[in-house]
Write a protein that holds these residues in place. Structure first.
Motif, PDB file in Angstrom:
ATOM      1  N   SER A 103       0.843  -1.203   0.000  1.00  0.00           N
ATOM      2  CA  SER A 103       0.000   0.000   0.000  1.00  0.00           C
ATOM      3  C   SER A 103       0.867   1.237   0.000  1.00  0.00           C
ATOM      4  CB  SER A 103      -0.897   0.017   1.230  1.00  0.00           C
ATOM      5  OG  SER A 103      -0.116   0.132   2.393  1.00  0.00           O
ATOM      6  N   PHE A 104       0.272   2.364  -0.388  1.00  0.00           N
ATOM      7  CA  PHE A 104       0.918   3.644  -0.115  1.00  0.00           C
ATOM      8  C   PHE A 104      -0.112   4.598   0.450  1.00  0.00           C
ATOM      9  CE2 PHE A 104      -0.719   6.271  -3.464  1.00  0.00           C
ATOM     10  CZ  PHE A 104      -0.731   5.548  -4.637  1.00  0.00           C
ATOM     11  N   ARG A 105       0.401   5.584   1.160  1.00  0.00           N
ATOM     12  CA  ARG A 105      -0.509   6.459   1.899  1.00  0.00           C
ATOM     13  C   ARG A 105      -0.124   7.914   1.660  1.00  0.00           C
ATOM     14  NH1 ARG A 105      -1.924   7.030   8.030  1.00  0.00           N
ATOM     15  NH2 ARG A 105       0.247   7.565   8.275  1.00  0.00           N
ATOM     16  N   THR A 106      -1.142   8.747   1.428  1.00  0.00           N
ATOM     17  CA  THR A 106      -0.883  10.180   1.339  1.00  0.00           C
ATOM     18  C   THR A 106      -1.692  10.845   2.444  1.00  0.00           C
ATOM     19  OG1 THR A 106      -2.753  10.731  -0.045  1.00  0.00           O
ATOM     20  CG2 THR A 106      -0.786   9.901  -1.143  1.00  0.00           C
ATOM     21  N   ASN A 107      -1.688  12.191   2.469  1.00  0.00           N
ATOM     22  CA  ASN A 107      -2.444  12.814   3.558  1.00  0.00           C
ATOM     23  C   ASN A 107      -3.942  12.772   3.303  1.00  0.00           C
ATOM     24  OD1 ASN A 107      -2.182  14.586   1.413  1.00  0.00           O
ATOM     25  ND2 ASN A 107      -2.322  16.408   2.694  1.00  0.00           N
ATOM     26  N   TYR A 109      -5.536  10.076   1.187  1.00  0.00           N
ATOM     27  CA  TYR A 109      -6.083   8.752   0.934  1.00  0.00           C
ATOM     28  C   TYR A 109      -5.020   7.709   1.114  1.00  0.00           C
ATOM     29  CZ  TYR A 109      -3.793   8.728  -3.657  1.00  0.00           C
ATOM     30  OH  TYR A 109      -2.873   8.767  -4.659  1.00  0.00           O
ATOM     31  N   LYS A 110      -5.478   6.450   1.179  1.00  0.00           N
ATOM     32  CA  LYS A 110      -4.550   5.325   1.272  1.00  0.00           C
ATOM     33  C   LYS A 110      -4.932   4.320   0.204  1.00  0.00           C
ATOM     34  CE  LYS A 110      -2.997   1.826   4.443  1.00  0.00           C
ATOM     35  NZ  LYS A 110      -2.998   1.336   5.795  1.00  0.00           N
ATOM     36  N   SER A 112      -4.495   0.514  -1.176  1.00  0.00           N
ATOM     37  CA  SER A 112      -4.048  -0.840  -0.837  1.00  0.00           C
ATOM     38  C   SER A 112      -4.162  -1.711  -2.073  1.00  0.00           C
ATOM     39  CB  SER A 112      -4.917  -1.433   0.262  1.00  0.00           C
ATOM     40  OG  SER A 112      -5.060  -0.536   1.304  1.00  0.00           O
ATOM     41  N   PRO A 128      -7.203   7.766   4.825  1.00  0.00           N
ATOM     42  CA  PRO A 128      -5.801   7.525   5.192  1.00  0.00           C
ATOM     43  C   PRO A 128      -5.575   6.932   6.570  1.00  0.00           C
ATOM     44  CG  PRO A 128      -6.268   9.878   5.104  1.00  0.00           C
ATOM     45  CD  PRO A 128      -7.425   9.185   4.493  1.00  0.00           C
ATOM     46  N   ASN A 129      -6.518   7.065   7.482  1.00  0.00           N
ATOM     47  CA  ASN A 129      -6.265   6.553   8.832  1.00  0.00           C
ATOM     48  C   ASN A 129      -6.655   5.113   9.025  1.00  0.00           C
ATOM     49  OD1 ASN A 129      -5.342   9.009   9.458  1.00  0.00           O
ATOM     50  ND2 ASN A 129      -7.207   9.709  10.482  1.00  0.00           N
ATOM     51  N   ASP A 132      -4.246  -1.810   7.970  1.00  0.00           N
ATOM     52  CA  ASP A 132      -3.859  -2.597   6.815  1.00  0.00           C
ATOM     53  C   ASP A 132      -5.034  -3.375   6.228  1.00  0.00           C
ATOM     54  OD1 ASP A 132      -2.034  -5.503   6.123  1.00  0.00           O
ATOM     55  OD2 ASP A 132      -1.943  -3.610   5.039  1.00  0.00           O
TER      56      ASP A 132
END
Lengths: 177, 176
Positions: A103-107, A109-110, A112, A128-129, A132
């Motif tokens: 996964s990658f996460r920004t401020n 959205y996330k 997966s 984003p919060n 997994d």
């Protein structure tokens, strides 16, 4: 689902993507969008539950998403410090090769990602919060096998149009944290 | 004693058989495809009932035989019994299964009826095609029931009714 931590999406800092409770349509949803691609890049399914901003038209958006994940997988596999055999950067990766990108996460959205051995790629975009999502993606892949692959009326390689699958998917997504 | 096979393999073989007969072998003649699939089911039912009634005494009347089909035969095949049995005591029986195993994964396209006009004849088309496609998957179980009953000495005709998926009813008419 007891194994997801309870505190993830409850306290939310203000962000451009509105908090889950205010989504139009299905309220209480924590997932924003879901893409399912097969091995050759055909987008089998695109579901959105909450997407305030659309920048590209649908087919370009899907091609962009597929290209992004294709390159990210290749890139992360080549940068893996623990693997011995790197190969060349331009060679396309088979589904099991290399480390698996999660996964990658920004401020805001996330994203997966999960890829099955048969090349089916599931991409889930959430708040984003959230914690997994590998287990949830596995569950969604099981739903795919049950209601799409085993459906006698489904032609493999075409977009998914199964009512049972959509209903079960929506129900499951409501329970995601 | 016997060898075991995964259930999804059996499901897959049956789906492919129906699809092969309907699309490839008798693509232009759906009635012939239906009759062939039903004949295959007849053979299977014939042999299965032989196997499952090996140690039992003969059945005293038609109702006992149908009850055997509803309870023991169905649980051997699908791990559950028929949910509802109705009869008019004059040779017609209705076996209703509220969740028929081979129909649980079938699902139609929900958006195909949005693209048509709101007039009735064109809207009913996609639903008819889905119903047709679903009914082709029911010829095989109808054949199984017919084969099983005829090996018990009860000639009959079996048809299926799918008014609400995944429940379906099998109507058995005993030939006098």
């Amino acid at each position: 689902m007891q194994f997801f931590s309870g505190s993830s999406a409850v306290d939310i800092s203000p962000s451009p993507a509105a908090p889950p409770g205010t989504a139009t349509g299905l309220s209480g949803n924590n997932a924003n969008m879901l893409y399912i691609f097969n091995r050759s890049g055909v987008c089998l399914l695109y579901r959105e539950w909450h997407r305030p901003l659309r920048t590209l038209d649908a087919s370009q958006d899907q091609k962009l998403m597929f290209g992004l994940l294709f390159s990210l997988r290749s890139f992360t596999a080549k940068m893996d410090p623990t693997s011995v055999d790197k190969g060349n950067l331009g060679v396309p990766l088979l589904p099991g090769q290399g480390c698996s990108f999660y996964s990658f996460r920004t401020n805001t959205y996330k994203l997966s990602f999960m890829e099955s051995p048969s090349g089916i790629k599931l991409i889930l975009i959430t708040h984003p919060n959230t914690s997994d999502h590998q287990e949830s993606l596995k569950h969604m892949y099981n739903l795919y096998v049950e209601y799409v692959v085993k459906n006698p009326l489904y032609v493999p390689g075409t977009p998914i149009k199964s009512e049972l699958f959509n209903t079960n998917l929506d129900q499951y997504v409501k329970t995601l944290i | 004693m016997g060898r075991e096979v995964a259930e999804s393999c059996v499901d897959g073989v049956i789906i492919e058989m129906v699809s092969a007969y309907c699309k490839r072998f008798y693509g232009t003649k759906p009635e012939l495809a239906a009759r062939r699939i039903e004949a295959i089911g007849y053979q299977v039912g014939h042999q299965l009932i032989e196997r499952y009634t090996m140690e039992r005494p003969r059945f005293s009347d038609h109702l006992e035989a149908i009850k055997f089909i509803c309870k023991d035969f169905w649980s051997e095949l699908f791990k559950k019994q028929i949910d509802n049995l109705k009869t008019n005591h004059r040779g017609t029986f209705v076996l209703q299964d509220n969740r028929f195993q081979w129909l649980t994964h079938i699902s139609i396209d929900p958006s195909s009826d949005n693209s048509e006009a709101t007039e009735d004849p064109s809207v009913s088309m996609p639903e008819n095609k889905a119903a047709e496609a679903t009914s082709t998957h029911l010829y095989f179980p109808c054949g199984i029931i017919r084969g099983a009953l005829s090996n018990l000495g009860i000639p009959c005709a079996v048809s299926a009714d799918i008014s609400n998926l995944p429940a379906c009813s099998f109507v058995v008419r005993v030939k006098a």
